[in-house]
Design a protein around this motif. Sequence first.
Motif, PDB file in Angstrom:
ATOM      1  N   MET A   1       0.829  -1.213   0.000  1.00 61.72           N
ATOM      2  CA  MET A   1       0.000   0.000   0.000  1.00 61.72           C
ATOM      3  C   MET A   1       0.864   1.264   0.000  1.00 61.72           C
ATOM      4  O   MET A   1       0.690   2.153  -0.807  1.00 61.72           O
ATOM      5  CB  MET A   1      -0.899   0.025   1.239  1.00 61.72           C
ATOM      6  N   LYS A   2       1.833   1.326   0.957  1.00 60.91           N
ATOM      7  CA  LYS A   2       2.600   2.574   1.150  1.00 60.91           C
ATOM      8  C   LYS A   2       3.953   2.517   0.455  1.00 60.91           C
ATOM      9  O   LYS A   2       4.869   3.226   0.843  1.00 60.91           O
ATOM     10  CB  LYS A   2       2.788   2.809   2.656  1.00 60.91           C
ATOM     11  N   TRP A   3       4.088   1.646  -0.543  1.00 67.60           N
ATOM     12  CA  TRP A   3       5.396   1.508  -1.213  1.00 67.60           C
ATOM     13  C   TRP A   3       5.706   2.700  -2.107  1.00 67.60           C
ATOM     14  O   TRP A   3       6.860   3.119  -2.187  1.00 67.60           O
ATOM     15  CB  TRP A   3       5.430   0.226  -2.043  1.00 67.60           C
ATOM     16  N   ARG A   4       4.700   3.246  -2.738  1.00 67.42           N
ATOM     17  CA  ARG A   4       4.958   4.325  -3.703  1.00 67.42           C
ATOM     18  C   ARG A   4       5.605   5.546  -3.057  1.00 67.42           C
ATOM     19  O   ARG A   4       6.629   6.009  -3.554  1.00 67.42           O
ATOM     20  CB  ARG A   4       3.662   4.711  -4.406  1.00 67.42           C
ATOM     21  N   PRO A   5       5.049   6.095  -1.950  1.00 69.70           N
ATOM     22  CA  PRO A   5       5.722   7.259  -1.344  1.00 69.70           C
ATOM     23  C   PRO A   5       7.130   6.935  -0.869  1.00 69.70           C
ATOM     24  O   PRO A   5       8.027   7.780  -0.967  1.00 69.70           O
ATOM     25  CB  PRO A   5       4.805   7.643  -0.175  1.00 69.70           C
ATOM     26  N   ILE A   6       7.358   5.693  -0.356  1.00 69.69           N
ATOM     27  CA  ILE A   6       8.689   5.320   0.127  1.00 69.69           C
ATOM     28  C   ILE A   6       9.686   5.329  -1.034  1.00 69.69           C
ATOM     29  O   ILE A   6      10.775   5.901  -0.937  1.00 69.69           O
ATOM     30  CB  ILE A   6       8.634   3.930   0.803  1.00 69.69           C
ATOM     31  N   ILE A   7       9.268   4.715  -2.161  1.00 71.48           N
ATOM     32  CA  ILE A   7      10.162   4.656  -3.329  1.00 71.48           C
ATOM     33  C   ILE A   7      10.427   6.058  -3.857  1.00 71.48           C
ATOM     34  O   ILE A   7      11.564   6.429  -4.158  1.00 71.48           O
ATOM     35  CB  ILE A   7       9.539   3.754  -4.425  1.00 71.48           C
ATOM     36  N   THR A   8       9.357   6.875  -3.960  1.00 65.08           N
ATOM     37  CA  THR A   8       9.518   8.237  -4.457  1.00 65.08           C
ATOM     38  C   THR A   8      10.474   9.021  -3.567  1.00 65.08           C
ATOM     39  O   THR A   8      11.390   9.700  -4.056  1.00 65.08           O
ATOM     40  CB  THR A   8       8.144   8.940  -4.495  1.00 65.08           C
TER      41      THR A   8
END
Length: 176
Positions: A1-8
């Motif tokens: 779920m929260k992978w996108r902000p972490i990667i960004t």
Amino acid sequence: MKWRPIITGGLICAAGAGVVLWVIHARLVGHWIQVHTGTVNEPGPYYGFWSGFGSDLTEFGIIGAIATGVYQLVKKYNCHQPGCWRVGNHPAAGGQFSLCYRHHPDYQGKKPTQELIQRLHREHLERQALTLGRLHEAHERLMARPAAGDGGSGPGAPATPAASNGTTQAGAGAPT
Ligand SMILES: [Zn+2]
């Protein structure tokens, strides 16, 4: 779920670190670029590259652009059947595919004959008439609904001037 902000966030941090490193070692990086692009130390190890093969790099870019354009054109006009090299100028499935006469399902692997062209044209016209008729029906139904809701005002309005003029029924019916 929260992978996108972490990667960004990670990517932004990495980019920031890279910029910081560049600024700290600006003199070094700058010198490296100058040597490798042949700006300083002109007769250095890269002179031969930039005056020889390197000077043709723009031409490779132009050739690449032309090749890409040709490829796109071929992709656009080539029959969509895999492995077919004919020009596909017969749309199928409402323009989704461009097929050659051999692979178009309507032609059954043969060149369209006069009889087939006539039949398909007739079928197309019939389909179009049917669709238009359905559209017209739906339109009529939509138009009839608010008029019925209004009560007497809709159909009653055009009748009043005709009655006051004293014209006949035939005269009132003609313009409508
Ligand atoms: Zn084909």
